[in-house]
Design an enzyme around this catalytic site. Structure first.
Site, PDB file in Angstrom:
ATOM      1  N   SER A  43     -29.215   0.717 -22.165  1.00 59.91           N
ATOM      2  CA  SER A  43     -29.007  -0.298 -21.137  1.00 59.91           C
ATOM      3  C   SER A  43     -30.302  -0.786 -20.500  1.00 59.91           C
ATOM      4  O   SER A  43     -30.315  -1.824 -19.841  1.00 59.91           O
ATOM      5  CB  SER A  43     -28.072   0.228 -20.048  1.00 59.91           C
ATOM      6  OG  SER A  43     -28.689   1.264 -19.303  1.00 59.91           O
ATOM      7  N   LYS A 111     -31.214   2.276 -13.434  1.00 59.68           N
ATOM      8  CA  LYS A 111     -31.181   0.816 -13.526  1.00 59.68           C
ATOM      9  C   LYS A 111     -32.339   0.243 -12.721  1.00 59.68           C
ATOM     10  O   LYS A 111     -33.055   0.950 -12.028  1.00 59.68           O
ATOM     11  CB  LYS A 111     -29.864   0.252 -12.967  1.00 59.68           C
ATOM     12  CG  LYS A 111     -28.589   0.823 -13.576  1.00 59.68           C
ATOM     13  CD  LYS A 111     -28.360   0.368 -15.007  1.00 59.68           C
ATOM     14  CE  LYS A 111     -27.064   0.979 -15.558  1.00 59.68           C
ATOM     15  NZ  LYS A 111     -26.869   0.638 -16.992  1.00 59.68           N
TER      16      LYS A 111
END
Length: 271
Positions: A43, A111
């Site tokens: 990701s 993230k």
């Protein structure tokens, strides 16, 4: 008891004491200073690759109940989980790569911080719109990797618009350089047109943050609510630390497969 037996007993006691001290020291370091973190998914490509190993700087934002080591639903600081605030807390900066505790599942996620408290964030055509202004994106060629199983989970990379790629073939994605207000620049990838390209607007509540993965079409992040198997807004207390530097990297299913080590990523700074 003979002198030899006493010496053996004393040696065993010293060994046990040494092991206990070592475990206590390791626990203090892991709780207060650095936490090891393996990258399990794609990701955050190409900033972070599957198999990258890094230490998370835990004193970057101070400490909360989430700063203690945890395993699935077990947290060493579980008795303090209802306590708000942070000790020696400081605010993260927009663009930081952050490890945080998922608000619903308790799993550790990594993230990039896009939205601060009070910001309005949306995506249109794959572009981030921050407080009504498009975040600049400049074409930066492509990111290419080999289409093979990656990491212990054996996941395969997604390729540009799911083009036909055989094992060992080149798997490419469009690459852009995104620059946030304040000047922080980093790479983001585009694979295809997806529903996540058009989400929001979201207004970030006070005391919360909005996160996105750099591999935008392959990231479960704040664009999706926990009810939709996403992340949603992340409370300040859930921040664990900042990712500063990759220590080691292996593309294979095991760290022992030395032929899969990525030597060019050892001690690489996280941008």
């Amino acid at each position: 008891m003979s002198k030899r037996a006493k010496a053996a007993g004393g040696g065993l006691l010293e060994l046990i004491k040494t092991l206990v001290y070592a475990l206590v020291l390791a626990g203090i370091i892991r709780t207060l200073l650095f936490q090891p973190f393996w990258i399990p998914s794609g990701s955050m490509k190409d900033t972070l690759l599957i198999g990258d190993f890094l230490f998370v700087n835990k004193f970057a934002y101070g400490y909360s109940a989430m700063s203690c080591p945890s395993y699935k639903s077990f947290n060493l600081c579980g008795a303090f989980e209802d306590k708000e605030g942070r000790l020696l807390g400081s605010m993260p900066e927009r663009g930081d790569v952050v490890v945080f505790r998922h608000p619903a599942t308790g799993e550790d996620y990594i993230k990039r911080l896009i939205g601060l408290p009070g910001d309005t964030v949306e995506t249109r055509g794959g572009r981030v719109i921050l407080n009504g202004e498009p975040v600049p994106q400049d074409p930066a060629g492509s990111f290419t990797e080999t289409y093979l199983a990656q990491g212990p989970m054996g996941s395969f990379p997604r390729c540009l618009r799911d083009g036909p790629v055989g094992l060992g073939g080149e798997c490419s994605k469009e690459k852009f350089t995104e620059t946030l207000p304040g000047g922080k620049s980093y790479s983001v990838l585009n694979i295809d047109d997806t529903p996540a390209d058009d989400k929001g607007p979201f207004t970030v509540p006070e005391g919360h943050f909005f996160f996105m993965g750099d591999n935008r079409d392959n990231s479960v992040d704040s664009r999706f609510s926990p009810a939709a198997n996403g992340v949603g807004f992340v409370p300040y207390r859930n921040l664990i630390g900042r990712a500063d530097r990759i220590i080691f990297s292996s593309a294979g299913a095991s760290i022992l497969y030395f032929w899969t080590w990525r030597g060019d990523r050892f001690f690489k700074a996280v941008n």
